[in-house]
Design a protein around this motif. Structure first.
Motif, PDB file in Angstrom:
ATOM      1  N   SER A   4      -2.633 -26.755   2.404  1.00 22.86           N
ATOM      2  CA  SER A   4      -3.387 -26.134   1.316  1.00 22.86           C
ATOM      3  C   SER A   4      -2.593 -24.950   0.767  1.00 22.86           C
ATOM      4  O   SER A   4      -1.428 -24.754   1.106  1.00 22.86           O
ATOM      5  N   SER A  17      -3.157 -20.838  -1.597  1.00 25.04           N
ATOM      6  CA  SER A  17      -4.054 -19.740  -1.935  1.00 25.04           C
ATOM      7  C   SER A  17      -4.874 -19.982  -3.195  1.00 25.04           C
ATOM      8  O   SER A  17      -5.786 -19.202  -3.508  1.00 25.04           O
ATOM      9  N   GLU A  72      -6.558 -22.875  -3.759  1.00 25.16           N
ATOM     10  CA  GLU A  72      -7.507 -23.972  -3.536  1.00 25.16           C
ATOM     11  C   GLU A  72      -8.841 -23.511  -2.964  1.00 25.16           C
ATOM     12  O   GLU A  72      -8.934 -22.506  -2.247  1.00 25.16           O
ATOM     13  N   SER A 132      -2.743 -21.424   5.492  1.00 27.80           N
ATOM     14  CA  SER A 132      -2.680 -21.757   4.069  1.00 27.80           C
ATOM     15  C   SER A 132      -3.379 -20.718   3.201  1.00 27.80           C
ATOM     16  O   SER A 132      -3.114 -20.620   2.009  1.00 27.80           O
ATOM     17  N   PRO A 160      -6.432 -20.459   1.763  1.00 28.10           N
ATOM     18  CA  PRO A 160      -7.089 -20.853   0.510  1.00 28.10           C
ATOM     19  C   PRO A 160      -8.127 -19.822   0.079  1.00 28.10           C
ATOM     20  O   PRO A 160      -8.536 -18.986   0.879  1.00 28.10           O
TER      21      PRO A 160
END
Length: 253
Positions: A97, A99, A101, A121, A123
């Motif tokens: 993933s 940042s 999402e 990740s 998100p």
């Protein structure tokens, strides 16, 4: 007796075994691993809540903290299943993933996939959905333990999740009946599409066909098309049957 052949899983300072042990075997494992508790799991864990049945062979405490891939997981092994076989998948998915999402984990458990994704990740938001109250409790504990501020834990059936068309990425880390939740996944997926990590248990003879047929059927039913996919083998589930995950990318028809 060759004690080195005793099979076990170590979760924090607790050992999980699948057979009864005699006193000499228990003493050997305690001295070797410095564990506080040894529990025997039944071979098969059934039911939607995946609650294990255990027998304590040594010690008494069943709660521990396990460190995996730089993440901390508090767990009570008498209430919640832990699978070491998914270790590499939990590591693999942690960096997929980004940042930008919004992620939905439809079967969050204690945060097996949610915690590493959130940490590595980063998100915007992860909605972590969990039906089992015991798992939800430890999911909430693990969010705090790992000092994460981008995870929203939600207790309840994921089919009751009220937000629609919000997710750039969806994790479906469940087996046996995962396809029954695909329509809900597409309800959650953003209107212009996104990625679904779809888990399935499937016989090796149809490993390349059945999961993809199911994804195509449910995507087209809901107005999406399958653009790209990759099938990843996680582990053998039973003789001839694999636990796989499909990284599937969809767009709106």
């Amino acid at each position: 007796m060759d004690f080195k052949k005793i099979k076990y899983q170590k979760i924090g300072d607790i050992l999980i075994v699948k057979k009864n042990l005699n006193d000499n075997e228990i003493d050997y494992l305690v001295n070797k691993t410095k564990c506080k508790t040894i529990v025997k799991y039944n071979t098969y864990i059934t039911g939607d809540l995946r609650t294990p049945k255990i027998k304590i062979l040594h010690g008494s405490e069943t709660e521990t903290i396990n460190k995996e891939h730089g993440c901390l997981f508090k767990i009570d092994v008498s209430k919640i299943m832990w699978s070491m076989g998914n270790l590499e998948e939990r590591k693999r998915i942690s960096t997929l993933s980004n940042s930008e999402e919004i992620v939905v984990d439809m079967f969050a458990g204690i945060g097996y996939f949610t915690i590493p994704i959130a940490k590595y990740s980063n998100p915007k938001t992860i909605y972590a959905l969990e039906l089992n109250p015991d798992s939800y409790y430890y999911l909430s504990e693990n969010i705090k333990l790992n000092k994460l501020d981008n995870v929203v834990p939600i207790l309840g059936d994921n089919r009751d999740f009220s937000l629609k068309n919000v997710a750039d990425r969806i994790s479906m880390g469940y087996v046996l009946k995962t396809h029954k939740f695909l329509d809900k996944a597409f309800e959650i997926l953003k209107r212009d599409g996104g990625v679904i990590h779809y888990h399935e248990t499937v016989h090796e003879n149809i490993l390349e066909s059945r999961p993809i047929e199911r994804l195509k059927y449910h995507s087209e039913k809901n107005g999406y098309k399958l653009d790209e996919y990759k099938i990843n083998k996680i582990k053998k589930y039973s003789p001839g049957v694999w636990h796989i995950v499909v990284d599937a990318e969809f767009s709106k028809i």
